[in-house]
Design a protein around this motif. Sequence first.
Motif, mmCIF file in Angstrom:
data_model
loop_
_atom_site.group_PDB
_atom_site.id
_atom_site.type_symbol
_atom_site.label_atom_id
_atom_site.label_comp_id
_atom_site.label_asym_id
_atom_site.label_seq_id
_atom_site.Cartn_x
_atom_site.Cartn_y
_atom_site.Cartn_z
ATOM 1 N N ILE A 211 0.866 -1.179 0.000
ATOM 2 C CA ILE A 211 0.000 0.000 0.000
ATOM 3 C C ILE A 211 0.902 1.228 0.000
ATOM 4 O O ILE A 211 1.655 1.454 0.942
ATOM 5 C CB ILE A 211 -0.930 0.011 1.227
ATOM 6 C CG1 ILE A 211 -1.800 -1.244 1.240
ATOM 7 C CG2 ILE A 211 -1.812 1.264 1.209
ATOM 8 C CD1 ILE A 211 -2.664 -1.374 2.478
ATOM 9 N N GLU A 212 0.838 1.974 -1.089
ATOM 10 C CA GLU A 212 1.726 3.116 -1.265
ATOM 11 C C GLU A 212 1.014 4.430 -0.976
ATOM 12 O O GLU A 212 -0.173 4.589 -1.263
ATOM 13 C CB GLU A 212 2.273 3.131 -2.698
ATOM 14 C CG GLU A 212 3.077 1.891 -3.053
ATOM 15 C CD GLU A 212 3.614 1.955 -4.477
ATOM 16 O OE1 GLU A 212 3.206 2.876 -5.225
ATOM 17 O OE2 GLU A 212 4.425 1.083 -4.830
ATOM 18 N N THR A 213 1.765 5.381 -0.429
ATOM 19 C CA THR A 213 1.266 6.731 -0.209
ATOM 20 C C THR A 213 1.578 7.574 -1.442
ATOM 21 O O THR A 213 2.711 7.593 -1.910
ATOM 22 C CB THR A 213 1.937 7.379 1.011
ATOM 23 O OG1 THR A 213 1.669 6.589 2.174
ATOM 24 C CG2 THR A 213 1.409 8.794 1.238
ATOM 25 N N VAL A 214 0.569 8.225 -1.981
ATOM 26 C CA VAL A 214 0.763 9.144 -3.103
ATOM 27 C C VAL A 214 0.706 10.550 -2.525
ATOM 28 O O VAL A 214 -0.366 11.034 -2.148
ATOM 29 C CB VAL A 214 -0.327 8.950 -4.183
ATOM 30 C CG1 VAL A 214 -0.076 9.896 -5.354
ATOM 31 C CG2 VAL A 214 -0.347 7.493 -4.655
ATOM 32 N N ARG A 215 1.846 11.158 -2.416
ATOM 33 C CA ARG A 215 1.960 12.437 -1.712
ATOM 34 C C ARG A 215 0.986 13.483 -2.267
ATOM 35 O O ARG A 215 0.914 13.723 -3.461
ATOM 36 C CB ARG A 215 3.396 12.960 -1.805
ATOM 37 C CG ARG A 215 3.674 14.153 -0.900
ATOM 38 C CD ARG A 215 5.140 14.535 -0.949
ATOM 39 N NE ARG A 215 6.001 13.447 -0.491
ATOM 40 C CZ ARG A 215 6.273 13.202 0.786
ATOM 41 N NH1 ARG A 215 5.730 13.971 1.723
ATOM 42 N NH2 ARG A 215 7.076 12.207 1.119
#
Length: 225
Positions: A211-215
């Motif tokens: 699960i990636e954070t998209v700034r």
Amino acid sequence: MPTILVADDDANIRELVCLFLRNDGWMAVEAADGREALEAYDSTPIDLVVLDIMMPVLDGWELCRELRKRSADLPLLMLTARGETWEKVKGFELGTDDYLTKPFDPLELTVRVRSLLKRSRTNAGRSVQLGGVTLDRSTYKVTVAGGPSLDLPLKEFELLYKLAETPGQVYTREQLIESIWGLDYAGDNRTVDVHIKRLRERFADTADFAIETVRGLGYRLEAAK
């Protein structure tokens, strides 16, 4: 045999609706107000609810809210004389799945009930596969290949399932709050961050997805190639 709860303070309407539902082969449980409906739901396995808006003790709006707290997937059909557009919008925002205004054709009602039950069974049997990780919507369990199944808290499962349905798609915190917690959620958007953190900790050892954070935007799930 599916059991349908009919909540309406008009005894004649309840009798008519239940008659057609039973003739179609379903079980029908009656409630004269929202409070009775909740008591019936808590004591009897219910597959679908037909509810009126204008009821004493606990109206249809509050009943809808309370039922959604208990189940995110329970099919709800509002059957009411209140047919203004804003009322329909409010009903859908609170979580109802369909809306039918009085006076109504009983045959149309049974068709809509049948459609909602079919959709519910389809959704309940869905699963998402992420490499060796399986998310089973029918049991709300997560199975990791080579290991035991995991029982996640409901909101964590729903959040992970939402992200896993469309790998690579970015969801804002607001979109996730609306989808998982509902439009009437009064908490902070940071609730999403807390649940994401917990999910990352639970699946820290898996290489099947991340699960990636998209700034500046939100989150997306990336499945292993």
